[in-house]
Enzyme design. Structure first.
Site, PDB file in Angstrom:
ATOM      1  N   LYS A   1       0.867  -1.174   0.000  1.00 42.96           N
ATOM      2  CA  LYS A   1       0.000   0.000   0.000  1.00 42.96           C
ATOM      3  C   LYS A   1       0.903   1.223   0.000  1.00 42.96           C
ATOM      4  O   LYS A   1       1.705   1.419   0.917  1.00 42.96           O
ATOM      5  CB  LYS A   1      -0.900  -0.002   1.231  1.00 42.96           C
ATOM      6  CG  LYS A   1      -1.772   1.251   1.307  1.00 42.96           C
ATOM      7  CD  LYS A   1      -2.728   1.177   2.467  1.00 42.96           C
ATOM      8  CE  LYS A   1      -3.587   2.427   2.527  1.00 42.96           C
ATOM      9  NZ  LYS A   1      -4.517   2.381   3.652  1.00 42.96           N
TER      10      LYS A   1
ATOM     11  N   ARG B   1     -10.633   9.874   2.042  1.00 46.79           N
ATOM     12  CA  ARG B   1     -10.480  10.528   3.345  1.00 46.79           C
ATOM     13  C   ARG B   1     -11.560  11.573   3.538  1.00 46.79           C
ATOM     14  O   ARG B   1     -12.032  11.795   4.657  1.00 46.79           O
ATOM     15  CB  ARG B   1      -9.078  11.133   3.461  1.00 46.79           C
ATOM     16  CG  ARG B   1      -7.995  10.054   3.487  1.00 46.79           C
ATOM     17  CD  ARG B   1      -6.599  10.652   3.514  1.00 46.79           C
ATOM     18  NE  ARG B   1      -5.569   9.621   3.410  1.00 46.79           N
ATOM     19  CZ  ARG B   1      -4.280   9.885   3.244  1.00 46.79           C
ATOM     20  NH1 ARG B   1      -3.853  11.135   3.164  1.00 46.79           N
ATOM     21  NH2 ARG B   1      -3.402   8.893   3.159  1.00 46.79           N
TER      22      ARG B   1
ATOM     23  N   LYS C   1      -2.030  -1.449  -3.970  1.00 45.17           N
ATOM     24  CA  LYS C   1      -2.918  -0.283  -3.887  1.00 45.17           C
ATOM     25  C   LYS C   1      -2.104   0.992  -3.962  1.00 45.17           C
ATOM     26  O   LYS C   1      -1.117   1.083  -3.234  1.00 45.17           O
ATOM     27  CB  LYS C   1      -3.663  -0.353  -2.556  1.00 45.17           C
ATOM     28  CG  LYS C   1      -4.499   0.867  -2.245  1.00 45.17           C
ATOM     29  CD  LYS C   1      -5.107   0.740  -0.878  1.00 45.17           C
ATOM     30  CE  LYS C   1      -5.945   1.975  -0.593  1.00 45.17           C
ATOM     31  NZ  LYS C   1      -6.580   1.917   0.692  1.00 45.17           N
TER      32      LYS C   1
HETATM   33  C1  PBG Z   1      -6.945   3.708   5.568  1.00 42.44           C
HETATM   34  C2  PBG Z   1      -7.436   3.451   4.180  1.00 42.44           C
HETATM   35  C3  PBG Z   1      -7.331   4.357   3.137  1.00 42.44           C
HETATM   36  C4  PBG Z   1      -7.928   3.774   2.035  1.00 42.44           C
HETATM   37  C5  PBG Z   1      -8.398   2.521   2.421  1.00 42.44           C
HETATM   38  N1  PBG Z   1      -8.066   2.324   3.758  1.00 42.44           N
HETATM   39  C6  PBG Z   1      -6.790   5.724   3.121  1.00 42.44           C
HETATM   40  C7  PBG Z   1      -5.463   5.983   3.700  1.00 42.44           C
HETATM   41  O1  PBG Z   1      -4.621   5.104   3.843  1.00 42.44           O
HETATM   42  O2  PBG Z   1      -5.245   7.136   4.056  1.00 42.44           O
HETATM   43  C8  PBG Z   1      -8.029   4.452   0.713  1.00 42.44           C
HETATM   44  C9  PBG Z   1      -9.056   3.973  -0.220  1.00 42.44           C
HETATM   45  C10 PBG Z   1      -9.324   4.870  -1.364  1.00 42.44           C
HETATM   46  O3  PBG Z   1      -8.710   5.925  -1.572  1.00 42.44           O
HETATM   47  O4  PBG Z   1     -10.216   4.502  -2.117  1.00 42.44           O
HETATM   48  N2  PBG Z   1      -6.708   2.635   6.359  1.00 42.44           N
END
Ligand code: PBG
Length: 333
Positions: free
Chosen positions: A201, A211, A254
């Site tokens: 990620k 967010r 991701k």
């Molecule tokens: C946080 C999380 C995020 C997303 C999924 N889980 C955002 C982040 O890491 O700040 C992002 C998903 C998206 O942008 O569609 N645990």
């Protein structure tokens, strides 16, 4: 006539022939739909994610019935947490009466065949908007504590498993959480609950609309001490080998479309199924450009998702899942 015995265009001469040659396909069974669940009875549209809503517990279960009829077989649940329920520890994350465990039970009651995945991380629940537990220092600096966070994630995962979750999906990027989660789940007899690890990620700017949807943006700092540097590809393989050794059932990359090289490499170098998360910013780019009339939404969304499959993803998490399922169903008619 030119002498040209080899003509690749013969394999593209009609729709039927092109169908025979297609190396990659996209169908609803490959899709996982990320959904947001909130307290109360309202289903509220999300400005930053056109087409998506923050659902009530009842609302999400009813929507899951519709999705199931369209061919969507897996949803991923995220909690929307009101500010007054957030604290420094993120303790709402393992409240058995929180919105996520309630939504799991309601979906399982309404649509027993739906596979329910849940997100495990603390950012929607703590006052910091960080995925882990934060220690602040007098000089204003701070640290995201790894091992303390992993303990909290285990409490959160067990809360979801007890409510009936099928797949736990940790998105936090702490070290060692897959082994710890597997051990915690097995110790309570949840040997059947799967782990989909957010293996690679990245610290991406494309999470902005998500967010916004959750009100979970970091209150200060960034996530670069745990999420990966977009510059790195080999590091993703290092994370993958740890997740494999720790017992993950599936690996995730991701975001997706900007990281197709990472998806392809992870597919080649491991034997686990690969998931890719087509994140909020990737979805919104197509939606926004289509809304302004510059792009064809359906064609561009399908091309993006097909490319993710071609790179090697077995499954795709995408906010476009309901649209895609309907488009595919209409085409089959
Ligand atoms: C946080 C999380 C995020 C997303 C999924 N889980 C955002 C982040 O890491 O700040 C992002 C998903 C998206 O942008 O569609 N645990």
């Amino acid at each position: 006539m030119a002498k040209l015995p080899i003509r690749p265009r013969r394999n593209r001469k009609s729709s039927a022939v092109r169908g025979l040659m297609a190396e990659t396909s996209l169908s609803a069974e490959h899709l996982i739909y990320p959904m947001f669940v909130q307290e109360g009875t309202e289903n509220t549209p999300i400005d930053s994610l056109p087409g998506c809503k923050r659902w009530s517990v009842e609302g999400i279960a009813d929507e899951c019935s519709r999705l199931y009829d369209w061919g969507i077989r897996c949803v991923d649940l995220f909690a929307v947490v009101p500010e007054e329920k957030k604290d420094a520890a993120g303790s709402e994350a393992w409240n058995p009466d929180g919105v996520v465990p309630r939504a799991i039970r309601q979906i399982k009651k309404t649509v027993p065949g739906m596979c329910v995945m849940t997100d495990v991380a603390l950012d929607p629940f703590n006052t910091y908007g960080q995925d882990g537990i934060v220690r602040e220092y007098p000089d204003g600096s701070y640290e995201i504590l790894n091992d303390e966070t992993v303990e909290a994630l285990c409490r959160q995962a067990l809360c979801h498993a007890r409510a009936g979750a099928d797949i736990i999906s940790p998105s936090d990027m702490m070290d060692g959480r897959i082994a710890a989660l597997r051990e915690a789940l097995d110790a309570e007899g949840f040997t059947w609950v799967s782990l989909l690890s957010y293996t690679a990620k990245y610290a991406s700017a494309f999470y902005g609309p998500f967010r916004g949807a959750l009100g979970s943006a970091p209150k200060f700092g960034d996530k670069k001490t745990y999420q990966m540097d977009p510059a790195n590809r080999r590091e993703a393989l290092r994370e993958a080998s740890l997740d494999v050794a720790e017992g993950a059932d599936m690996l995730m990359v991701k975001p997706a479309t900007l990281y197709l090289d990472v998806i392809a490499e992870m597919k080649e170098k491991t034997t686990l199924p690969i998931a890719a998360y087509h994140v909020s910013g990737e979805y919104l780019m197509v939606k926004a450009a289509a809304a302004s009339g510059w792009l064809d939404e359906k064609a561009c969304m399908m091309e993006a998702l097909l490319s993710i499959r071609r790179a090697g993803a077995d499954m795709i998490l995408t906010y476009a899942a309901p649209d895609v399922a309907r488009w595919l169903r209409d085409e089959a008619r």
